[in-house]
Structures are given as C-alpha cells and as structure tokens.
Design an enzyme around this catalytic site. Structure first.
Site, PDB file in Angstrom:
ATOM      1  N   ASP A  27       2.819 -13.899   5.375  1.00 12.73           N
ATOM      2  CA  ASP A  27       3.986 -13.071   5.698  1.00 12.73           C
ATOM      3  C   ASP A  27       3.706 -12.014   6.762  1.00 12.73           C
ATOM      4  O   ASP A  27       4.606 -11.537   7.416  1.00 12.73           O
ATOM      5  CB  ASP A  27       4.486 -12.357   4.429  1.00 12.73           C
ATOM      6  CG  ASP A  27       3.385 -11.568   3.735  1.00 12.73           C
ATOM      7  OD1 ASP A  27       2.244 -11.563   4.218  1.00 12.73           O
ATOM      8  OD2 ASP A  27       3.658 -10.942   2.686  1.00 12.73           O
ATOM      9  N   HIS A  28       2.448 -11.646   6.935  1.00 11.70           N
ATOM     10  CA  HIS A  28       2.163 -10.525   7.831  1.00 11.70           C
ATOM     11  C   HIS A  28       2.193 -10.936   9.296  1.00 11.70           C
ATOM     12  O   HIS A  28       2.752 -10.266  10.136  1.00 11.70           O
ATOM     13  CB  HIS A  28       0.810  -9.899   7.491  1.00 11.70           C
ATOM     14  CG  HIS A  28       0.907  -8.894   6.385  1.00 11.70           C
ATOM     15  ND1 HIS A  28       1.372  -9.211   5.140  1.00 11.70           N
ATOM     16  CD2 HIS A  28       0.621  -7.575   6.348  1.00 11.70           C
ATOM     17  CE1 HIS A  28       1.357  -8.115   4.388  1.00 11.70           C
ATOM     18  NE2 HIS A  28       0.912  -7.116   5.103  1.00 11.70           N
ATOM     19  N   ASP A  33      -3.163  -6.056  -1.129  1.00  8.05           N
ATOM     20  CA  ASP A  33      -2.188  -5.339  -0.320  1.00  8.05           C
ATOM     21  C   ASP A  33      -1.794  -4.089  -1.101  1.00  8.05           C
ATOM     22  O   ASP A  33      -1.562  -4.159  -2.320  1.00  8.05           O
ATOM     23  CB  ASP A  33      -0.946  -6.217  -0.070  1.00  8.05           C
ATOM     24  CG  ASP A  33      -0.073  -5.580   0.984  1.00  8.05           C
ATOM     25  OD1 ASP A  33      -0.142  -6.001   2.149  1.00  8.05           O
ATOM     26  OD2 ASP A  33       0.662  -4.628   0.644  1.00  8.05           O
ATOM     27  N   ARG A  71       6.150   3.155   5.715  1.00  8.23           N
ATOM     28  CA  ARG A  71       5.120   3.949   6.409  1.00  8.23           C
ATOM     29  C   ARG A  71       5.559   4.265   7.826  1.00  8.23           C
ATOM     30  O   ARG A  71       6.028   3.364   8.536  1.00  8.23           O
ATOM     31  CB  ARG A  71       3.795   3.169   6.457  1.00  8.23           C
ATOM     32  CG  ARG A  71       3.166   3.112   5.105  1.00  8.23           C
ATOM     33  CD  ARG A  71       1.833   2.398   5.085  1.00  8.23           C
ATOM     34  NE  ARG A  71       1.317   2.522   3.736  1.00  8.23           N
ATOM     35  CZ  ARG A  71       0.559   1.629   3.127  1.00  8.23           C
ATOM     36  NH1 ARG A  71       0.193   0.534   3.768  1.00  8.23           N
ATOM     37  NH2 ARG A  71       0.146   1.832   1.898  1.00  8.23           N
ATOM     38  N   SER A  83      -3.112   1.447   3.799  1.00  8.78           N
ATOM     39  CA  SER A  83      -3.270   0.047   3.421  1.00  8.78           C
ATOM     40  C   SER A  83      -4.554  -0.237   2.638  1.00  8.78           C
ATOM     41  O   SER A  83      -5.462   0.587   2.561  1.00  8.78           O
ATOM     42  CB  SER A  83      -3.270  -0.821   4.675  1.00  8.78           C
ATOM     43  OG  SER A  83      -4.579  -0.928   5.179  1.00  8.78           O
ATOM     44  N   ARG A 109      -6.466  -2.734   3.570  1.00 13.64           N
ATOM     45  CA  ARG A 109      -7.257  -3.626   4.435  1.00 13.64           C
ATOM     46  C   ARG A 109      -8.740  -3.276   4.384  1.00 13.64           C
ATOM     47  O   ARG A 109      -9.165  -2.196   4.780  1.00 13.64           O
ATOM     48  CB  ARG A 109      -6.713  -3.642   5.868  1.00 13.64           C
ATOM     49  CG  ARG A 109      -6.860  -2.395   6.671  1.00 13.64           C
ATOM     50  CD  ARG A 109      -6.069  -2.473   7.965  1.00 13.64           C
ATOM     51  NE  ARG A 109      -4.635  -2.438   7.699  1.00 13.64           N
ATOM     52  CZ  ARG A 109      -3.739  -1.782   8.439  1.00 13.64           C
ATOM     53  NH1 ARG A 109      -4.102  -1.142   9.511  1.00 13.64           N
ATOM     54  NH2 ARG A 109      -2.461  -1.774   8.128  1.00 13.64           N
TER      55      ARG A 109
HETATM   56  C1  MIC Z   1       0.397  -2.335   5.286  1.00  9.77           C
HETATM   57  O1  MIC Z   1       1.545  -2.181   4.889  1.00  9.77           O
HETATM   58  O2  MIC Z   1      -0.258  -1.434   5.833  1.00  9.77           O
HETATM   59  C2  MIC Z   1      -0.253  -3.701   5.119  1.00  9.77           C
HETATM   60  C3  MIC Z   1      -0.349  -4.300   6.448  1.00  9.77           C
HETATM   61  O3  MIC Z   1       0.574  -4.511   4.315  1.00  9.77           O
HETATM   62  C4  MIC Z   1      -1.615  -3.515   4.441  1.00  9.77           C
HETATM   63  C5  MIC Z   1      -2.414  -4.756   4.335  1.00  9.77           C
HETATM   64  C6  MIC Z   1      -3.124  -5.169   5.593  1.00  9.77           C
HETATM   65  O4  MIC Z   1      -3.553  -4.331   6.390  1.00  9.77           O
HETATM   66  O5  MIC Z   1      -3.271  -6.373   5.784  1.00  9.77           O
HETATM   67  C7  MIC Z   1      -1.524  -2.916   3.038  1.00  9.77           C
HETATM   68  O6  MIC Z   1      -0.553  -2.270   2.723  1.00  9.77           O
HETATM   69  O7  MIC Z   1      -2.483  -3.035   2.260  1.00  9.77           O
HETATM   70 FE1  SF4 Z   2       4.349  -6.053   4.879  1.00 11.13          FE
HETATM   71 FE2  SF4 Z   2       2.834  -3.942   4.274  1.00 11.13          FE
HETATM   72 FE3  SF4 Z   2       5.125  -3.654   5.597  1.00 11.13          FE
HETATM   73 FE4  SF4 Z   2       5.193  -4.339   3.087  1.00 11.13          FE
HETATM   74  S1  SF4 Z   2       4.407  -2.438   3.901  1.00 11.13           S
HETATM   75  S2  SF4 Z   2       6.398  -5.246   4.717  1.00 11.13           S
HETATM   76  S3  SF4 Z   2       3.413  -5.652   2.905  1.00 11.13           S
HETATM   77  S4  SF4 Z   2       3.293  -4.700   6.319  1.00 11.13           S
END
Ligand code: MIC
Ligand code: SF4
Length: 646
Positions: free
Chosen positions: A64-65, A119, A379, A538, A540
């Site tokens: 999905d990302h 995540d 965010r 995140s 990550r």
């Molecule tokens: C995010 O919202 O920052 C992400 C991208 O979903 C991350 C995961 C990632 O960096 O792959 C998260 O929330 O953990």
């Molecule tokens: Fe995707 Fe993270 Fe954004 Fe949710 S917050 S939509 S999991 S990138």
C-alpha cells in the site's frame, strides 16, 4: 481490583513477566501485519531465521505504501512479497486492495487478540477491541517466527467519553483535542483506553480514526471495548462470528482519567509542523488554501468519503485548489463508485488516486513551493509531504471538503446555518476478498523471486568494549524518523540498505552520510546527539539499520520514543540518555568522543562515562535497558541474538 480491557488482553497473551506497569513482559502475538515499505526487510529477516512457516494465528502482508512503480525496484519488491507470503503461510493483499490498517480493520481485526504490525499506525485496529501495537520489522519477523514480543507493561489512561458530537465535529476532532491535551511527547509506555456512554455514538471506523492517531501521542496503543456497535460493524462485514464482548470491570484500575465531553468539541486543526500543534479551526478561518488531500489510514472510511461526496455534490472545487482523493480500501472505493458518491466527487473536480498511502507519505502530490496543503491524514512533519516550504494542516474530511470548495478555511459552526449532510453506517459492506491471496498449500513448490534491488538484511558486530569516534551530527528536540530516514521518493530503496543509507538525515545535513562513512573507513564510530523525544513518528527500522550501516554506534539523547528506541536496540545501536540533560550543551558536532568499559558498566548497571576530548570534559550517560535488551545489544542485534537462542 477489577481489570481494564488492556490488561485483560495482556493476561490472555502473557508468556513471561509480571503484569505490573513498567515491568518488562513477553506476550504472544496472535496476528501480524506488514506493509511493503517495511515488509521487504521484515521478510528478509524472517527468512534469515530459517523457519518454514509462520507460527502466528494470522499474518497478512499488504502492499500500500509504494505502488508508483517508477523503475523496476517497486514491482520487484511486490513480487518478492507475494512469493515469500505464499511460501511461508502469509496472506497477501495485492497492490490496489487498500491501506493496511483500513483493510485489516474491515477484513481481519479480531476483538480480544494481539496484533503486531510493522507500521506505527497498527493501533488503528484498537478501534475494534484489539491490543494492536506498532513495531519495527524485525520485531514483527521474530513474532511471526513464534517468539514473544517484549514491551513494558503499560500504564493505562482512561479516556472517558460523554455526550455526542455536534454536526460538523468528527472523530478526527476528538483525537486532535486529545493531542492538544497530552501532546506528542512524554507518553511512552502508556495506553489510552476509551470508555463512557459517549462510545455508543461512535462507529467502529470513527473509533479507528481515534485509535490511529494515538500513535502521534507516542502511546503504545489505544484500545476500545468490544460492544454492540462493534457487533454491528462485524455483522456488516459478514464477520459476526468474530464478535466477543470485551469491557472493563467495574472499578478497573487506571493511572489517570481524561474526560472528554463530545458535545463541547468544535472542529480542530493541527498547524504545521506537528500533529500536536492543535488549535480550534476558527483560528485559521479565512486562510488561503492551495491543495486539499483526502484519504490515508486515518480518514478514508466509507462514512468519511460519503460525507465528502455529499458536501461536494453539485458544486465545483475552487479553481485555485487541487483536490486529491485516495480511498482507504478497495471496499470503500467500490462502494462509493456503485452508490454515485464517486461521481459527485469527480464532477466537483477532484483528482482520484489509487487506494494507497500516496500523498500521506510524500509519494506523489507534493504541494508547490510555500503552498498551504490541507490534509486528512495524521502527520504534518516538515517536508514529509515532499515540499519543505509547504505548510500542511490536518483536519477532518468535512472541513477539508469545505476548504476545497471555498479555497480557504471555513468554520461551518461560525454562522451555524450550513446544512450538515447525514451519513449512516451501512447494514452491509461489499465483500470481495479476491485481491487477498491465501498462502500456497504447496509451499515447497513456491520459488521466492528476488529482484536485483533486494539485498540481505545487514548484521551488526557484537558490542565492543570501547567506542572511539565523533559526534557526527547534533540535532534538536522531536526529531522524527522522517528526518532521520526520508520516505517519499526515496521509498524505492527500502530493500537496498547501501543505497538508502546515502539519504540518512538528508533534509537536515546532506553531508551526514558521507561524513559517517569516512569516519567508519578510518575505524572510528559515529554518535548522534539529540534532544527530547528522538525518533518520533514511524516504525521504519531503516532509521536504525541505515545509521548502523554508516557506523553509528550510539545515539545520545535527552529522551527517546518507544518504537525507535527498540529499533536501535534491535540493530545493536546503544540508545543512551543524558543523566544531566544540560550536558546536551557540552557536545557539538565534530567533537571527538570516547566511551570506555562499556561491557563492564552495562553488566553492572552503572552509568557509562563519555569523555569529550575536544571540550576536555566528561559526562554520564544512562543505559535504560532490560537484561534481555542488554544481551541483544551485546550480540550486535536481535537477529544475532535469536540465532543464538535457537
Ligand atoms: C508513516 O506513516 O510514517 C509510515 C510510512 O506508514 C511508517 C512506516 C514506514 O516508514 O514504512 C509508519 O508509520 O510506521
Ligand atoms: Fe500509510 Fe502511514 Fe500514511 Fe497511514 S500514516 S496512510 S500507513 S503512510
């Protein structure tokens, strides 16, 4: 003493330790989820453990990302994820099927169970009575291998909801209000547990919005009870067999109570550049808006998008505004296309994107220079949208739709005459799981496909007794993992650590990576010096793996966020805190630093002594690690540690 919902679930899944707040416990994990950006590494790590099949009740891999497929890397990652899932017993949600948290809530979330996801917004499923926790990919890999997940038994805060939301006020405003109370720092090791008569007025997707953004406060999870509202949702998803009642005992213990009267809330907005920077919408009324982006795992349920469609129906988006819409899941996408809502949105002038994270992670739809972007996601860190000079404001879908029509922020409560469209939850959702592939029943015949961009999970070396090196960078408070390891257009290197490492701290200091590698090649260690709440945002683990690859041995901060600190430990980097916070002033970038007797001090529980050779002073650093975590760091990370245990 009666038990709260959180501790009831913990009790059911407890494998080791004592259920006392602050004590380390091990819990069994019922379900796991991964997404593509963290998933490739997680499955490479899982494979490195040589286990033939996942040991969880259910594991799902989502894509999905990153579905942009610019170049071969992305498509290769997807193929790897699909084949590795088929082989090891994991369900695979194909690209286009939707955002992991939304789809998991719809199709898999199961009240009373534990869920660990790579995540940070995994707690979304707390909206349906799960104890759902975000973690680094390696922690999820280890859970898939059947080992417990370790955490500190949390402190549980009760959020008592009273009353009912007014028109134009939504679940997003509830969580923004909570963020304005508890802020984005200082909440490590806590769980928000919701209760009160106001719960009956909130549907499961609304509860999920609230649980989703608990992640922004830095709490371990957010938990809702499982009640009649949950039963209706499960029934509409044709999963009523999953329902079980889950509620706190009378007199259950909580460390704190926050009471929110829903009837008193007004629409809220998070100002740039933090989701904790919350004010009432009325404070920005009239401000010009250039872009509006609706979607993400926070706000793209059927109800959210139906409301948007009804507000836009028969009207046109302001010609200055670019309106983007990304439905949360294929289920939602298909339902709004069948009931005409999508046509209303298209007719109004919206640009329709895939059911993915997309704009939320800066993967496309970067706003123009100095643009004002109004978004429904969770965010708004500086630069996360892809444009450093842009200002991102976070609001609910209804407020976003109004801004798109008017080209400026509108507070609908101001004159009180704006008609609010009624939207109710459906009795039946459209069920079509054809884009969720079950694992193969002939795993031996499945060949895992690995494209040339897919590397091996890097390993650290056992912890040395002495660090000799330099403060390679000094950063301030609330440094997010987006600062440490940018996503957006760099996402496609998630499976290629060497390449991805070139971008560590890219937006703060583009020379960092080269400098750290130079120190490494001269046999010196790099240190990161940071302020409060280091590693927000995140899950990550690349924000630990890539610094490790560059030779970072320790991060010295005033305080850390939970998931990031666990990721550092998992990759053998020491998270150290200043015993005296003012000592932060006694280290500058490029200072020559030394720490000796690390192993002895670690074992005896003494503070470490850091000598700043440049400034001619020494200071004390605390190692707040459990005995198990010390062994992990000594082994050079969790993968080495697990291999030794087997
Ligand atoms: C995010 O919202 O920052 C992400 C991208 O979903 C991350 C995961 C990632 O960096 O792959 C998260 O929330 O953990
Ligand atoms: Fe995707 Fe993270 Fe954004 Fe949710 S917050 S939509 S999991 S990138």
């Amino acid at each position: 003493m009666g038990k709260n919902v959180t501790y009831k679930i913990l009790q059911d899944y407890l494998c080791s330790g004592e259920l006392t707040p602050g004590k380390e416990i091990g819990i069994k994990i019922g379900q796991t989820l991964t997404q593509d950006a963290t998933g490739t590494m997680a499955y490479l790590e899982f494979e490195a453990m040589n286990i033939s099949r996942v040991k969880t009740e259910l594991s799902v891999s989502y894509v999905d990302h990153n579905t942009i497929q610019e170049g071969f890397e992305n498509a290769d990652d997807h193929k790897y994820l699909e084949t590795v899932a088929a082989k090891y017993g994991i369900y695979f949600s194909r690209p286009g099927n939707g955002i992991c948290h939304q789809v998991h809530l719809e199709r898999f979330a199961s009240p009373g169970k534990t869920l660990l996801g790579s995540d940070s917004h995994t707690p979304t499923c707390g909206g349906l009575g799960m104890l759902a926790i975000g973690a680094g990919g390696l922690d999820v890999a280890v859970a898939m291998a059947g080992f417990p997940f370790y955490l500190k038994a949390p402190e549980v805060i009760k959020v008592e909801l009273k009353g009912r939301l007014k028109e134009w006020v939504s679940a997003k405003d509830v969580i923004l209000k909570i963020l304005s109370i508890i802020s984005t720092k200082g909440n490590v090791g806590k769980v928000l547990e919701y209760s009160g008569e106001g719960l009956n007025t909130l549907s499961v997707p609304e509860r999920a919005t609230i649980a989703n953004m608990g992640a922004e406060a830095g709490v371990t999870s957010s938990v809702f009870p499982c009640d009649e509202v949950s039963r209706s949702f499960l029934k509409a998803q044709d999963r009523d067999s999953q329902w079980r009642e889950l509620k706190a005992d009378t007199g259950a213990a909580y460390s704190q109570v926050i009471t929110i009267d829903l009837s008193n809330l007004v629409p809220m907005v998070a100002l740039p550049h933090s989701p904790g920077n919350v004010v009432p919408l009325s404070e920005v009324e009239g401000k010009r808006v250039d872009q509006v982006a609706i979607g993400s795992c926070t706000n793209s349920s059927l109800k959210d998008l139906t409301l948007v469609g009804k507000i836009l129906k028969g009207k046109k988006v302001n010609p200055r505004v670019s309106l983007i819409l990304s439905p949360g899941s294929r289920q939602v996408f298909s339902m709004i296309s069948k009931n005409g809502i999508l046509a209303d949105i298209i007719d109004a002038g919206a640009r329709i994107m895939e059911s993915t994270c997309g704009f939320c992670i800066g993967n496309g739809q970067a706003p123009g220079s100095n643009a004002v972007s109004v978004r429904t996601n969770n965010r708004n860190f500086e630069g996360r949208c892809g444009t450093k000079t842009a200002e991102v404001y976070l609001v609910s879908p209804a407020i976003a739709a109004l801004a798109a029509l008017e080209g400026k922020f509108i507070d609908p409560l101001k004159d009180g005459s704006m008609p609010y469209p009624e939207v109710s939850e459906p009795d039946e959702f459209l069920i079509d799981d054809s884009m969720i592939l079950p694992p193969s029943d002939k795993p031996d015949e499945v060949e895992v496909c690995r494209g040339p961009n897919i590397g091996k999970p890097p390993l650290n070396e056992p912890l040395p007794d002495k660090f000799e090196g330099e403060a390679a960078i000094k950063v301030g408070d609330m440094i997010t993992t987006d600062h440490i390891m940018p996503a957006g257009r760099r996402l496609k290197y998630r499976s290629n650590i060497k390449k991805y490492s070139e971008f560590v701290f890219e937006g703060l200091d583009s020379e960092f990576s080269r400098r750290a590698l130079k120190l490494k090649s001269s046999g010196l260690s790099s240190f990161i010096i940071a302020g409060e709440s280091y590693g927000q945002g995140s899950s990550r683990e690349h924000a630990a793996i890539c610094p490790m690859y560059l030779g970072v041995k320790a991060v010295i901060a005033k305080s850390f966020e939970r998931i990031h600190s666990a990721n550092l430990i998992n990759f053998g980097i020491l998270p150290l805190t200043f015993v005296e916070k003012r000592d932060y002033e006694n280290i500058d970038t490029a200072d020559s630093l030394q720490i000796k007797d690390i192993l002895k001090d670690l074992d005896s529980g003494r503070d470490l002594t850091l000598v700043n050779k440049t400034k001619g002073c020494s200071l004390r650093l605390r190692v707040a690690l459990s005995p198990r975590q010390k062994e992990i760091v000594k082994a050079g990370g969790l993968l080495n540690y697990v291999k030794k245990q087997k």
